[in-house]
Scaffold this motif. Structure first.
Motif, short mmCIF file in Angstrom:
data_model
loop_
_atom_site.label_atom_id
_atom_site.label_comp_id
_atom_site.label_asym_id
_atom_site.label_seq_id
_atom_site.Cartn_x
_atom_site.Cartn_y
_atom_site.Cartn_z
N MET A 30 0.81 -1.23 0.00
CA MET A 30 0.00 0.00 0.00
C MET A 30 0.84 1.27 0.00
O MET A 30 0.28 2.38 0.06
CB MET A 30 -0.96 0.03 1.20
CG MET A 30 -1.90 -1.15 1.26
SD MET A 30 -3.06 -1.22 -0.13
CE MET A 30 -4.13 0.14 0.25
N ASP A 44 -0.23 5.38 -0.46
CA ASP A 44 0.20 6.43 0.47
C ASP A 44 0.95 7.53 -0.26
O ASP A 44 0.76 8.72 0.00
CB ASP A 44 1.08 5.83 1.56
CG ASP A 44 0.28 5.04 2.59
OD1 ASP A 44 -0.96 5.12 2.57
OD2 ASP A 44 0.90 4.34 3.41
N ILE A 93 -1.66 9.98 11.54
CA ILE A 93 -1.35 8.66 12.10
C ILE A 93 -0.95 8.79 13.57
O ILE A 93 -1.44 8.06 14.44
CB ILE A 93 -0.23 7.99 11.29
CG1 ILE A 93 -0.71 7.68 9.87
CG2 ILE A 93 0.23 6.70 11.97
CD1 ILE A 93 0.38 7.21 8.94
N TYR A 104 -7.71 0.97 12.21
CA TYR A 104 -8.54 0.98 11.01
C TYR A 104 -9.22 2.32 10.78
O TYR A 104 -9.62 2.64 9.66
CB TYR A 104 -9.58 -0.15 11.03
CG TYR A 104 -10.40 -0.28 12.28
CD1 TYR A 104 -10.13 -1.31 13.19
CD2 TYR A 104 -11.43 0.61 12.56
CE1 TYR A 104 -10.90 -1.44 14.34
CE2 TYR A 104 -12.19 0.47 13.71
CZ TYR A 104 -11.92 -0.56 14.60
OH TYR A 104 -12.68 -0.68 15.73
N GLN A 147 -7.64 5.04 10.91
CA GLN A 147 -6.65 5.76 10.11
C GLN A 147 -6.89 5.52 8.63
O GLN A 147 -6.83 6.44 7.81
CB GLN A 147 -5.24 5.33 10.50
CG GLN A 147 -4.86 5.63 11.92
CD GLN A 147 -3.49 5.08 12.28
OE1 GLN A 147 -2.72 4.72 11.39
NE2 GLN A 147 -3.19 5.00 13.56
N GLU A 148 -7.15 4.26 8.26
CA GLU A 148 -7.37 3.93 6.86
C GLU A 148 -8.62 4.61 6.32
O GLU A 148 -8.63 5.13 5.20
CB GLU A 148 -7.49 2.41 6.69
CG GLU A 148 -6.29 1.63 7.19
CD GLU A 148 -5.01 2.03 6.48
OE1 GLU A 148 -5.07 2.32 5.26
OE2 GLU A 148 -3.96 2.08 7.13
N LYS A 183 -7.85 8.24 5.86
CA LYS A 183 -7.02 8.42 4.67
C LYS A 183 -7.88 8.45 3.41
O LYS A 183 -7.69 9.29 2.53
CB LYS A 183 -6.01 7.27 4.56
CG LYS A 183 -4.82 7.37 5.49
CD LYS A 183 -3.89 6.19 5.24
CE LYS A 183 -2.72 6.16 6.21
NZ LYS A 183 -1.84 5.00 5.95
N GLY A 184 -8.83 7.50 3.32
CA GLY A 184 -9.69 7.47 2.15
C GLY A 184 -10.50 8.74 2.00
O GLY A 184 -10.62 9.29 0.90
#
Length: 356
Positions: A281, A285, A318, A329, A331-332, A335-336
């Motif tokens: 990934m 990023d 983060i 999760y 964080q993900e 991010k999206g």
């Protein structure tokens, strides 16, 4: 002096409507996000995100947290510097994370030491001829692997005219498979001390900052940089003006691949091991760092400074989520949301410029 003047076709120009440099907007976003974590930390836990509130610890700032923030984005940031150049030319690179994994496995195979605690290296891939080699050997092999992958991407994009998404997607799948095949999925470990020193301490940060300064100067002060922006803004016009678009694209992807190879060297050195899943990934990023930093996915606009600020935003988010004791999760998901939001803002900016 009037604030409005007549332009071509009778369009008016208002000096008050001049947009701030995009890097300033990204910096403001970074400060706002940081301030939000600071306020939430004080309200929820009575603790500070950035400042040191402990009397037994010297210093005003929480240097440990600041160090972690910059360290955790430095290696993806190296990749993002290359990806930024690709996106500015109107392309995309989905292979960089997988190239990191494959390059790390191959490079570590030539960076191993022969003896571990007086016994033969249990993770040895090759024989004695590949043990205890001068550190320059695995470094050159790692850079060579990254450059080769980038060159293949560039030749596919420039020579066959297939979409960069497809060309780099193919390299992504191939490189990840190569990483798993290289040692049958087993990690490769026990490098020499000289190789391990590459990623020790703050060296990843130093490498990241040095590369950011170098490529900022290259993009802003050289013909290479002018051609990148010209191709991304209008490829057909660039070709008609004499720019060798195909050759330049191949060069840009090659540089991006070389930076991914360098990131693999730093990452495997820092972890003192290489695994097939390394770099997973990282490509997304890196793209996100660039997009958050103001690089337009349509090409022609963006900067290394913006990408560095985008990387810092990633690091703050983060670290901030960890500080607030929120699960990883989240964080993900954030991010999206940030990636989509950055693209939407870019589209709105372009529409507004089109109306001015």
């Amino acid at each position: 002096m009037a604030s409005q003047t007549e332009g071509i076709g009778g369009l008016s120009y208002d000096a008050k409507r001049r947009a701030r440099p995009n890097e300033v907007n990204v910096l403001i976003a970074l400060l706002v996000i940081t301030a939000a974590f600071e306020i939430l930390g004080r309200l929820i836990y009575g603790d500070s995100f950035l400042f040191n509130l402990r009397e037994d610890t010297p210093g005003v700032l929480n240097t440990a947290r600041l160090t972690i923030i910059i360290l955790q984005v430095s290696i993806p940031g190296i990749i993002a510097i290359g990806v930024t150049q690709v996106i500015i030319t109107g392309g995309i690179d989905l292979s960089s994370g997988s190239v990191v994994g494959a390059t790390a496995m191959i490079t570590m195979s030539f960076a191993q030491t022969a003896l571990v605690n007086g016994a033969p290296n249990p993770k040895a891939i090759f024989g004695d001829w590949a043990m205890d080699l001068p550190v320059i050997v695995p470094v050159l092999i790692g850079l060579g692997c990254g450059i080769a992958a980038g060159l293949i991407n560039g030749l596919l994009v420039a020579g066959t005219r297939i979409p960069p998404f497809i060309a780099t997607l193919g390299m992504m799948v191939f490189a990840r498979g190569l990483a798993r095949w290289w040692s049958n999925g087993n990690p490769v470990s026990f490098p020499t001390d000289a190789y391990a020193a590459i990623g020790k301490g703050m060296m990843p940060v130093i490498i990241f900052v040095a590369l950011a300064v170098l490529f900022h100067l290259i993009l802003t002060q050289t013909r290479y940089g002018r051609h990148c922006y010209a191709i991304g803004s209008n490829e057909q016009a660039s070709r008609m003006s004499g720019i060798k678009v195909g050759n330049h694209k191949a060069l840009v992807y090659t540089i991006a691949g070389g930076l991914a190879g360098l990131a693999a060297i730093v990452l495997s050195s820092k972890n003192v091991t290489a695994q097939a899943g390394m770099g997973m990934m990282y490509e997304l990023d890196a793209i996100a760092m660039a997009v958050i930093g103001g690089v337009s996915l349509q090409g022609g606009r963006g900067s290394i400074i913006g990408t560095v600020l985008g990387a810092l935003i990633f690091g703050v988010i983060i670290s901030g989520f960890t500080f607030l004791k929120l699960d990883a999760y989240y964080q993900e998901m954030v991010k999206g949301v940030i990636i989509v939001g950055a693209v939407v803002l870019d589209q709105l900016r372009q529409q507004r410029r089109g109306r001015v």
